[in-house]
Design a protein around this motif. Structure first.
Motif, mmCIF file in Angstrom:
data_model
loop_
_atom_site.group_PDB
_atom_site.id
_atom_site.type_symbol
_atom_site.label_atom_id
_atom_site.label_comp_id
_atom_site.label_asym_id
_atom_site.label_seq_id
_atom_site.Cartn_x
_atom_site.Cartn_y
_atom_site.Cartn_z
ATOM 1 N N ALA A 1 54.651 54.934 24.563
ATOM 2 C CA ALA A 1 54.202 56.288 24.890
ATOM 3 C C ALA A 1 54.015 57.118 23.630
ATOM 4 C CB ALA A 1 55.206 56.956 25.832
ATOM 5 N N LEU A 2 54.897 56.958 22.649
ATOM 6 C CA LEU A 2 54.774 57.719 21.404
ATOM 7 C C LEU A 2 53.498 57.355 20.656
ATOM 8 C CD1 LEU A 2 58.450 57.657 20.073
ATOM 9 C CD2 LEU A 2 57.194 59.627 20.974
ATOM 10 N N ARG A 3 53.209 56.057 20.517
ATOM 11 C CA ARG A 3 51.994 55.726 19.768
ATOM 12 C C ARG A 3 50.732 56.043 20.556
ATOM 13 N NH1 ARG A 3 50.617 49.893 20.830
ATOM 14 N NH2 ARG A 3 52.499 48.597 20.853
ATOM 15 N N LEU A 4 50.810 56.019 21.882
ATOM 16 C CA LEU A 4 49.651 56.395 22.679
ATOM 17 C C LEU A 4 49.386 57.897 22.630
ATOM 18 C CD1 LEU A 4 49.869 54.086 25.805
ATOM 19 C CD2 LEU A 4 48.154 54.056 23.993
ATOM 20 N N ARG A 5 50.433 58.693 22.559
ATOM 21 C CA ARG A 5 50.214 60.140 22.397
ATOM 22 C C ARG A 5 49.444 60.405 21.102
ATOM 23 N NH1 ARG A 5 53.262 62.981 26.159
ATOM 24 N NH2 ARG A 5 55.063 61.856 27.008
ATOM 25 N N LEU B 1 51.268 58.794 31.097
ATOM 26 C CA LEU B 1 50.960 59.979 30.303
ATOM 27 C C LEU B 1 49.935 60.878 30.985
ATOM 28 C CD1 LEU B 1 50.687 58.358 26.747
ATOM 29 C CD2 LEU B 1 52.593 59.710 27.656
ATOM 30 N N VAL B 2 48.837 60.292 31.453
ATOM 31 C CA VAL B 2 47.748 61.085 32.006
ATOM 32 C C VAL B 2 48.175 61.814 33.272
ATOM 33 C CG1 VAL B 2 45.440 60.978 33.042
ATOM 34 C CG2 VAL B 2 45.942 59.639 30.993
ATOM 35 N N HIS C 1 45.735 46.135 26.815
ATOM 36 C CA HIS C 1 46.719 45.232 27.418
ATOM 37 C C HIS C 1 47.387 45.905 28.617
ATOM 38 C CE1 HIS C 1 46.367 42.804 23.707
ATOM 39 N NE2 HIS C 1 46.212 43.991 23.152
ATOM 40 N N ASP C 2 48.042 45.104 29.451
ATOM 41 C CA ASP C 2 48.584 45.646 30.695
ATOM 42 C C ASP C 2 49.572 46.782 30.471
ATOM 43 O OD1 ASP C 2 50.381 43.824 29.591
ATOM 44 O OD2 ASP C 2 50.883 42.859 31.499
ATOM 45 N N ALA C 3 50.487 46.633 29.528
ATOM 46 C CA ALA C 3 51.481 47.677 29.297
ATOM 47 C C ALA C 3 50.835 48.983 28.845
ATOM 48 C CB ALA C 3 52.506 47.216 28.263
ATOM 49 N N ILE C 4 49.752 48.889 28.073
ATOM 50 C CA ILE C 4 49.058 50.095 27.610
ATOM 51 C C ILE C 4 48.380 50.800 28.777
ATOM 52 C CG2 ILE C 4 47.250 50.982 26.089
ATOM 53 C CD1 ILE C 4 49.745 49.980 24.628
ATOM 54 N N VAL C 5 47.817 50.026 29.709
ATOM 55 C CA VAL C 5 47.205 50.624 30.900
ATOM 56 C C VAL C 5 48.262 51.387 31.698
ATOM 57 C CG1 VAL C 5 45.998 50.171 33.068
ATOM 58 C CG2 VAL C 5 45.396 48.862 31.016
ATOM 59 N N VAL C 6 49.402 50.756 31.913
ATOM 60 C CA VAL C 6 50.470 51.375 32.712
ATOM 61 C C VAL C 6 50.997 52.635 32.033
ATOM 62 C CG1 VAL C 6 52.795 51.050 33.632
ATOM 63 C CG2 VAL C 6 51.129 49.196 33.803
ATOM 64 N N VAL C 7 51.268 52.571 30.734
ATOM 65 C CA VAL C 7 51.831 53.735 30.043
ATOM 66 C C VAL C 7 50.795 54.850 29.927
ATOM 67 C CG1 VAL C 7 52.900 54.556 27.905
ATOM 68 C CG2 VAL C 7 53.549 52.335 28.841
#
Length: 246
Positions: A158-162, A192-193, A182-188
């Motif tokens: 979540a921190l790097r995606l922010r 966030l959104v 990747h799947d985890a990035i889609v979920v996180v």
């Protein structure tokens, strides 16, 4: 989340099926401690099925209305995501990398898969047998906050995606973005959104994100509204031949 709300469309897709996905699937119901993957995570390629899925994803992109087509495509630097993006974009008449006015494929390491340290490549049984203390710590902290030695928790993602989405707001305000990841990035990203809680996102995560599935959000007023999540309807058509990466 301001960095996401500024976008007109946000589309996320998981990479097509990889040889790593097949290796893990083959361990189900066995006493294997390792998946038997010989490549480093960044170098795991698509399977033949994954390449077909990427082509079908590309046909879906090509059929989008003009006002929904991506104006920017960003992929994880891992081989399976890059090849998914390249194969998909090769199916679209509006994406011509050789044309100065065409759609370029951009790469950002912040949307790579989650780092798992020494647990990488192990099955659940393998973690319990080889790292029993870590398995116990994982149970105690929970999936969202547990960080393997030298690895990342979901909170770290979540921190790097922010950071990724803040920069995207500055670079691509009002654009229609496709993220190949990747799947985890889609979920996180959904966490966030949509401003979800730990409990909500872990409940959603119980249903795996499908290979080459699409999750979409569209700007509606001051924020993004969910249009679809984990949608694989575009993968049901038949008769696609696995292409070469252009």
């Amino acid at each position: 989340m301001a960095g996401v709300k500024a976008l007109r469309w946000l589309n996320l897709t998981r990479h097509g099926e990889s040889t790593g996905n097949l290796a893990y699937a083959a361990t189900i119901g066995t006493d294997a401690e390792e998946a038997g993957i010989t490549e480093r995570d960044a170098d795991i390629p698509l399977s033949d099925t994954g390449r077909v899925q990427a082509a079908k994803l590309g046909r879906w992109l090509a059929a989008l209305p003009a006002d929904e087509r991506p104006t920017r495509v960003i992929a994880s630097p891992y081989l399976r995501t890059l090849d998914t993006a390249r194969i998909a974009l090769a199916q679209t008449p509006y994406a011509a990398p050789q044309d100065p006015g065409g759609l370029r494929l951009l790469v950002d390491e912040r949307i790579r898969d989650r780092e798992q340290g020494p647990l990488q490549g192990l099955t659940g049984l393998g973690v319990r047998r080889r790292f029993p203390a870590e398995a116990e710590r994982m149970r105690g902290l929970g999936k969202f906050y547990y960080r393997p030695p030298g690895g990342e928790s979901w909170a770290d993602l979540a921190l790097r995606l922010r950071s990724f989405y803040r920069d995207l707001e500055a670079d691509a305000p009002d654009e229609r973005v496709l993220v190949v990841t990747h799947d985890a990035i889609v979920v996180v990203t959904r966490y966030l959104v949509e401003g979800l809680s730990e409990r909500e996102i872990l409940e959603i995560e119980k249903t795996p994100v499908g290979n080459a599935s699409v999750s979409r959000w569209r700007r509606d007023g001051s924020g993004l509204r969910a249009v679809s999540y984990n949608d694989s309807a575009h993968l049901t058509d038949a008769g696609v031949v696995a292409p070469r990466v252009p």
